[in-house]
Design an enzyme around this catalytic site. Sequence first.
Site, PDB file in Angstrom:
ATOM      1  N   PRO A   9       0.794  -1.223   0.000  1.00  0.00           N
ATOM      2  CA  PRO A   9       0.000   0.000   0.000  1.00  0.00           C
ATOM      3  C   PRO A   9       0.828   1.276   0.000  1.00  0.00           C
ATOM      4  O   PRO A   9       1.861   1.359   0.687  1.00  0.00           O
ATOM      5  CB  PRO A   9      -0.789  -0.092   1.309  1.00  0.00           C
ATOM      6  N   ASN A  10       0.363   2.218  -0.766  1.00  0.00           N
ATOM      7  CA  ASN A  10       0.892   3.591  -0.830  1.00  0.00           C
ATOM      8  C   ASN A  10       2.224   3.707  -1.571  1.00  0.00           C
ATOM      9  O   ASN A  10       2.692   4.824  -1.795  1.00  0.00           O
ATOM     10  CB  ASN A  10       1.020   4.204   0.579  1.00  0.00           C
ATOM     11  N   ARG A  17       4.873  11.117  -2.266  1.00  0.00           N
ATOM     12  CA  ARG A  17       4.581  10.794  -0.863  1.00  0.00           C
ATOM     13  C   ARG A  17       5.825  10.999   0.013  1.00  0.00           C
ATOM     14  O   ARG A  17       6.847  10.356  -0.204  1.00  0.00           O
ATOM     15  CB  ARG A  17       4.169   9.317  -0.829  1.00  0.00           C
ATOM     16  N   TYR A  22      11.068   9.078   1.644  1.00  0.00           N
ATOM     17  CA  TYR A  22      11.117   8.015   0.626  1.00  0.00           C
ATOM     18  C   TYR A  22      11.808   8.443  -0.666  1.00  0.00           C
ATOM     19  O   TYR A  22      11.962   7.621  -1.575  1.00  0.00           O
ATOM     20  CB  TYR A  22       9.695   7.523   0.321  1.00  0.00           C
ATOM     21  N   ASN A  73       8.386  -5.449  -0.634  1.00  0.00           N
ATOM     22  CA  ASN A  73       8.230  -4.224   0.151  1.00  0.00           C
ATOM     23  C   ASN A  73       6.739  -4.098   0.417  1.00  0.00           C
ATOM     24  O   ASN A  73       5.983  -3.622  -0.438  1.00  0.00           O
ATOM     25  CB  ASN A  73       8.758  -2.992  -0.576  1.00  0.00           C
ATOM     26  N   ALA A  76       3.164  -0.565   4.879  1.00  0.00           N
ATOM     27  CA  ALA A  76       2.738  -0.686   6.278  1.00  0.00           C
ATOM     28  C   ALA A  76       2.216  -2.084   6.624  1.00  0.00           C
ATOM     29  O   ALA A  76       2.156  -2.452   7.806  1.00  0.00           O
ATOM     30  CB  ALA A  76       1.692   0.373   6.591  1.00  0.00           C
ATOM     31  N   GLU A  97      13.018  -9.285   2.143  1.00  0.00           N
ATOM     32  CA  GLU A  97      12.216  -8.148   2.604  1.00  0.00           C
ATOM     33  C   GLU A  97      12.956  -6.862   2.241  1.00  0.00           C
ATOM     34  O   GLU A  97      14.183  -6.773   2.398  1.00  0.00           O
ATOM     35  CB  GLU A  97      12.025  -8.234   4.122  1.00  0.00           C
ATOM     36  N   HIS A  99      12.880  -2.397   2.207  1.00  0.00           N
ATOM     37  CA  HIS A  99      12.304  -1.097   2.551  1.00  0.00           C
ATOM     38  C   HIS A  99      13.212   0.013   2.052  1.00  0.00           C
ATOM     39  O   HIS A  99      14.445  -0.122   2.128  1.00  0.00           O
ATOM     40  CB  HIS A  99      12.137  -0.944   4.071  1.00  0.00           C
ATOM     41  N   LEU A 100      12.606   1.079   1.606  1.00  0.00           N
ATOM     42  CA  LEU A 100      13.389   2.262   1.211  1.00  0.00           C
ATOM     43  C   LEU A 100      14.012   2.910   2.442  1.00  0.00           C
ATOM     44  O   LEU A 100      15.197   3.235   2.462  1.00  0.00           O
ATOM     45  CB  LEU A 100      12.470   3.275   0.513  1.00  0.00           C
ATOM     46  N   ARG A 106      12.779   4.397  12.906  1.00  0.00           N
ATOM     47  CA  ARG A 106      11.610   5.287  12.825  1.00  0.00           C
ATOM     48  C   ARG A 106      10.663   5.037  14.007  1.00  0.00           C
ATOM     49  O   ARG A 106      11.104   4.613  15.062  1.00  0.00           O
ATOM     50  CB  ARG A 106      10.937   5.096  11.456  1.00  0.00           C
TER      51      ARG A 106
HETATM   52  C1  DQA Z   1       8.319   1.218   3.861  1.00  0.00           C
HETATM   53  C2  DQA Z   1       8.373   1.365   5.384  1.00  0.00           C
HETATM   54  C3  DQA Z   1       7.005   1.143   5.999  1.00  0.00           C
HETATM   55  O1  DQA Z   1       7.078   1.324   7.408  1.00  0.00           O
HETATM   56  C4  DQA Z   1       6.012   2.131   5.447  1.00  0.00           C
HETATM   57  O2  DQA Z   1       4.720   1.880   5.967  1.00  0.00           O
HETATM   58  C5  DQA Z   1       5.987   2.151   3.964  1.00  0.00           C
HETATM   59  C6  DQA Z   1       7.250   2.106   3.243  1.00  0.00           C
HETATM   60  C7  DQA Z   1       9.670   1.569   3.207  1.00  0.00           C
HETATM   61  O3  DQA Z   1       9.868   1.178   2.057  1.00  0.00           O
HETATM   62  O4  DQA Z   1      10.488   2.261   3.813  1.00  0.00           O
HETATM   63  O5  DQA Z   1       4.945   2.287   3.337  1.00  0.00           O
HETATM   64  O6  DQA Z   1       8.038  -0.140   3.567  1.00  0.00           O
END
Ligand code: DQA
Length: 151
Positions: A9-10, A17, A22, A73, A76, A97, A99-100, A106
């Site tokens: 998501p997102n 965003r 990011y 990725n 959330a 796994e 993540h950016l 965080r």
């Molecule tokens: C994320 C980190 C997550 O906590 C966050 O909800 C995201 C992006 C990252 O790529 O840093 O949507 O997965």
Amino acid sequence: MRVVLLSGPNLDLLGDREPAVYGTARLADHVRAAAEAARAHGLELDHVQSNHEGELVEAVHAARGTADALVVNAGALTHTSWSLHDALAAFEGVVVELHLSNPAAREPFRHTSVVAPVADGLVAGFGGLGYELAVAAVVRLLQERHDREAR
Ligand code: DQA
């Protein structure tokens, strides 16, 4: 060999965003970098992005028997989705796994990953470079699996 990149998501909003967190690159830029890194190693890469948990679960099901590795990725959903956890547990290939940002640095709610227990490893905190690093990790892990099976 085939790799599926899953974006939760997102992540479709990347570029607009929270650019301070990011970056300004768009998801398509990251997918291109990952696909190029995969192609350089003779791997095919497909991408699925969804804002819906069930669609990501179904993408993991579709990868069973058709993909050798997943780069995930989950946005959330990383922190909440036991259904994604269970789907990944049923996937026999390599799971990386991704993540950016570095969730561990965080807010506290980002410190738990339900993906981590069913992943081979984690790439986080390197921004867009992480997409290439995750593919490099997949290549190495697939090679190691292949070598083990050949022994
Ligand atoms: C994320 C980190 C997550 O906590 C966050 O909800 C995201 C992006 C990252 O790529 O840093 O949507 O997965």
